[in-house]
Design a protein around this motif. Structure first.
Motif, PDB file in Angstrom:
ATOM      1  N   TRP A   5       0.562   8.266   3.353  1.00 48.53           N
ATOM      2  CA  TRP A   5      -0.417   7.475   2.606  1.00 48.53           C
ATOM      3  C   TRP A   5      -1.814   7.991   2.910  1.00 48.53           C
ATOM      4  O   TRP A   5      -2.131   8.328   4.048  1.00 48.53           O
ATOM      5  CB  TRP A   5      -0.344   5.995   2.974  1.00 48.53           C
ATOM      6  CG  TRP A   5      -1.258   5.123   2.159  1.00 48.53           C
ATOM      7  CD1 TRP A   5      -1.000   4.612   0.918  1.00 48.53           C
ATOM      8  CD2 TRP A   5      -2.577   4.670   2.518  1.00 48.53           C
ATOM      9  NE1 TRP A   5      -2.080   3.874   0.481  1.00 48.53           N
ATOM     10  CE2 TRP A   5      -3.055   3.893   1.439  1.00 48.53           C
ATOM     11  CE3 TRP A   5      -3.394   4.858   3.629  1.00 48.53           C
ATOM     12  CZ2 TRP A   5      -4.310   3.295   1.456  1.00 48.53           C
ATOM     13  CZ3 TRP A   5      -4.654   4.277   3.650  1.00 48.53           C
ATOM     14  CH2 TRP A   5      -5.097   3.501   2.567  1.00 48.53           C
ATOM     15  N   THR A   6      -2.653   8.056   1.865  1.00 52.30           N
ATOM     16  CA  THR A   6      -4.054   8.432   2.020  1.00 52.30           C
ATOM     17  C   THR A   6      -4.903   7.498   1.184  1.00 52.30           C
ATOM     18  O   THR A   6      -4.536   7.160   0.051  1.00 52.30           O
ATOM     19  CB  THR A   6      -4.291   9.891   1.560  1.00 52.30           C
ATOM     20  OG1 THR A   6      -3.461  10.760   2.346  1.00 52.30           O
ATOM     21  CG2 THR A   6      -5.740  10.287   1.743  1.00 52.30           C
ATOM     22  N   VAL A  55       1.222   8.348  12.877  1.00 53.70           N
ATOM     23  CA  VAL A  55      -0.159   8.713  13.210  1.00 53.70           C
ATOM     24  C   VAL A  55      -1.096   8.051  12.205  1.00 53.70           C
ATOM     25  O   VAL A  55      -0.920   8.187  10.994  1.00 53.70           O
ATOM     26  CB  VAL A  55      -0.349  10.245  13.177  1.00 53.70           C
ATOM     27  CG1 VAL A  55      -1.781  10.616  13.556  1.00 53.70           C
ATOM     28  CG2 VAL A  55       0.647  10.928  14.114  1.00 53.70           C
ATOM     29  N   MET A  56      -2.077   7.333  12.715  1.00 56.55           N
ATOM     30  CA  MET A  56      -3.041   6.644  11.856  1.00 56.55           C
ATOM     31  C   MET A  56      -4.447   7.113  12.177  1.00 56.55           C
ATOM     32  O   MET A  56      -4.851   7.140  13.343  1.00 56.55           O
ATOM     33  CB  MET A  56      -2.959   5.130  12.081  1.00 56.55           C
ATOM     34  CG  MET A  56      -4.019   4.336  11.324  1.00 56.55           C
ATOM     35  SD  MET A  56      -3.923   2.554  11.680  1.00 56.55           S
ATOM     36  CE  MET A  56      -4.256   2.546  13.434  1.00 56.55           C
ATOM     37  N   HIS A  66       0.802  -1.225   0.000  1.00 57.52           N
ATOM     38  CA  HIS A  66       0.000   0.000   0.000  1.00 57.52           C
ATOM     39  C   HIS A  66       0.836   1.277   0.000  1.00 57.52           C
ATOM     40  O   HIS A  66       0.577   2.182  -0.790  1.00 57.52           O
ATOM     41  CB  HIS A  66      -0.939   0.030   1.226  1.00 57.52           C
ATOM     42  CG  HIS A  66      -2.130  -0.840   1.100  1.00 57.52           C
ATOM     43  ND1 HIS A  66      -2.080  -2.212   1.248  1.00 57.52           N
ATOM     44  CD2 HIS A  66      -3.434  -0.539   0.841  1.00 57.52           C
ATOM     45  CE1 HIS A  66      -3.287  -2.718   1.085  1.00 57.52           C
ATOM     46  NE2 HIS A  66      -4.129  -1.723   0.836  1.00 57.52           N
ATOM     47  N   VAL A  67       1.789   1.378   0.902  1.00 56.52           N
ATOM     48  CA  VAL A  67       2.479   2.648   1.163  1.00 56.52           C
ATOM     49  C   VAL A  67       3.767   2.743   0.351  1.00 56.52           C
ATOM     50  O   VAL A  67       4.610   1.839   0.394  1.00 56.52           O
ATOM     51  CB  VAL A  67       2.802   2.801   2.665  1.00 56.52           C
ATOM     52  CG1 VAL A  67       3.420   4.165   2.940  1.00 56.52           C
ATOM     53  CG2 VAL A  67       1.541   2.610   3.500  1.00 56.52           C
ATOM     54  N   SER A  68       3.921   3.837  -0.376  1.00 53.33           N
ATOM     55  CA  SER A  68       5.114   4.056  -1.191  1.00 53.33           C
ATOM     56  C   SER A  68       6.351   4.234  -0.312  1.00 53.33           C
ATOM     57  O   SER A  68       6.395   5.134   0.532  1.00 53.33           O
ATOM     58  CB  SER A  68       4.921   5.293  -2.071  1.00 53.33           C
ATOM     59  OG  SER A  68       6.157   5.724  -2.614  1.00 53.33           O
ATOM     60  N   LEU A  69       7.345   3.394  -0.536  1.00 53.07           N
ATOM     61  CA  LEU A  69       8.597   3.515   0.208  1.00 53.07           C
ATOM     62  C   LEU A  69       9.281   4.835  -0.128  1.00 53.07           C
ATOM     63  O   LEU A  69       9.878   5.481   0.747  1.00 53.07           O
ATOM     64  CB  LEU A  69       9.520   2.335  -0.127  1.00 53.07           C
ATOM     65  CG  LEU A  69      10.882   2.313   0.569  1.00 53.07           C
ATOM     66  CD1 LEU A  69      10.731   2.244   2.078  1.00 53.07           C
ATOM     67  CD2 LEU A  69      11.718   1.130   0.067  1.00 53.07           C
ATOM     68  N   GLU A  70       9.189   5.272  -1.375  1.00 53.45           N
ATOM     69  CA  GLU A  70       9.797   6.530  -1.803  1.00 53.45           C
ATOM     70  C   GLU A  70       9.163   7.719  -1.078  1.00 53.45           C
ATOM     71  O   GLU A  70       9.865   8.640  -0.644  1.00 53.45           O
ATOM     72  CB  GLU A  70       9.645   6.699  -3.312  1.00 53.45           C
ATOM     73  CG  GLU A  70      10.340   7.919  -3.887  1.00 53.45           C
ATOM     74  CD  GLU A  70      11.855   7.893  -3.715  1.00 53.45           C
ATOM     75  OE1 GLU A  70      12.454   8.985  -3.642  1.00 53.45           O
ATOM     76  OE2 GLU A  70      12.426   6.788  -3.628  1.00 53.45           O
ATOM     77  N   LEU A 120       0.403   9.267   8.692  1.00 53.55           N
ATOM     78  CA  LEU A 120       1.284  10.435   8.703  1.00 53.55           C
ATOM     79  C   LEU A 120       2.423  10.190   9.685  1.00 53.55           C
ATOM     80  O   LEU A 120       2.342   9.296  10.530  1.00 53.55           O
ATOM     81  CB  LEU A 120       0.516  11.691   9.129  1.00 53.55           C
ATOM     82  CG  LEU A 120      -0.848  11.949   8.477  1.00 53.55           C
ATOM     83  CD1 LEU A 120      -1.975  11.483   9.390  1.00 53.55           C
ATOM     84  CD2 LEU A 120      -1.036  13.415   8.139  1.00 53.55           C
ATOM     85  N   ILE A 121       3.489  10.985   9.572  1.00 50.85           N
ATOM     86  CA  ILE A 121       4.543  10.958  10.583  1.00 50.85           C
ATOM     87  C   ILE A 121       4.761  12.369  11.115  1.00 50.85           C
ATOM     88  O   ILE A 121       4.550  13.356  10.400  1.00 50.85           O
ATOM     89  CB  ILE A 121       5.863  10.372  10.042  1.00 50.85           C
ATOM     90  CG1 ILE A 121       6.409  11.199   8.875  1.00 50.85           C
ATOM     91  CG2 ILE A 121       5.706   8.913   9.678  1.00 50.85           C
ATOM     92  CD1 ILE A 121       7.830  10.805   8.465  1.00 50.85           C
TER      93      ILE A 121
END
Length: 268
Positions: free
Chosen positions: A248-249, A57-58, A17-21, A236-237
């Motif tokens: 990620w959204t 943060v989720m 799901h979440v882009s490492l870049e 978020l971070i």
């Protein structure tokens, strides 16, 4: 230290799901900003400030149906606490001496202090004594058999400081491994709201270490929430004092699986 990135045709995804870049960019930007601000503060302060942490943060679309008081263990590649420099306190059943001897028999030297229930109710009953115990220790572990008794005995200061005792099994055959695993993990304190924050790194960690912890934490965190990725709205971070940077959204379209409005209809 910035994280180097290599271009590729297909993006690398964390947990599909979440882009490492995107995570690399967010980590680098966040740490660069926070360290610059910290340098400015250090120039005007006589004593170094309290070390900041990086938080994942989720936010979710639907609230957790049940409240879970037990902290959820989240594995990290690089631990937040180093017992060589940070005091670790273990809260046990009585008699306290029995558990001190148990630690010695397993050659466990990374526990700084053992506190039995009798001592917790006596020596540390007063507010000032409990506050001192809280300040002197960076991490608290607790025998899972006494965990339900601790919220009333410790008080709300532990929860404000986010130092809730971590449950461990003192009856495990590999006791040393049990305690090491507890110290090397972070913990998710799940509430019934729509936003949860999980401490995943220290500012003193290298950029690559923060990224590695983020990679380890994301799948474990999502796995522990109701409905998994279908229920995640965004990730978020941030640090305690910074703005949040999105990593990620979920899609917004109502036709896409897992989107923000999936399954919802508009009534006339």
């Amino acid at each position: 230290m910035a994280i180097s990135s290599n271009s590729s045709k297909s993006p690398t995804l964390i947990d599909d799901h979440v882009s490492l870049e995107q995570c690399k960019k967010a980590v680098t930007a966040l740490l660069k900003h926070v360290r610059a601000e910290q340098e400015k503060e250090d120039e005007t302060q006589l004593l170094p400030g309290k070390e900041q942490h990086v938080w994942l943060v989720m936010t979710v679309k639907r609230m957790q149906p049940q409240k879970n008081l037990k902290p959820q263990k989240i594995p990290l590649a690089h631990p937040l606490v180093d017992p060589r420099t940070t005091s670790v306190c273990l809260i046990t059943k009585d008699p306290q001496r029995e558990y001190k001897d148990l630690l010695e028999s397993h050659n466990i030297k990374f526990i700084s202090r053992v506190v039995g229930m009798e001592k917790l109710k006596g020596k540390f009953k007063g507010f000032d004594a409990r506050r001192l115990l809280l300040r002197e220790n960076g991490l608290f572990l607790a025998d899972d058999r006494v965990l339900p008794l601790l919220p009333r005995l410790l008080g709300k200061e532990w929860f404000k400081a986010k130092k809730q005792p971590i449950p461990v099994s003192m009856t495990k055959k590999d006791l040393k491994g049990e305690l090491e695993k507890a110290i090397s993990s972070t913990y998710m304190h799940q509430n019934q709201g729509t936003c949860t924050s999980i401490k995943i790194a220290n500012i003193s960690h290298k950029d690559s270490q923060v990224l590695a912890n983020l990679q380890a934490a994301i799948p474990a965190v999502v796995k522990r929430i109701h409905e998994g990725w279908e229920n995640v709205q965004n990730l978020l971070i941030k640090t305690s004092n910074s703005v949040s940077l999105p990593i990620w959204t979920c899609p917004l379209g109502s036709d896409e699986p897992g989107s923000r409005w999936a399954g919802m209809t508009v009534e006339d």
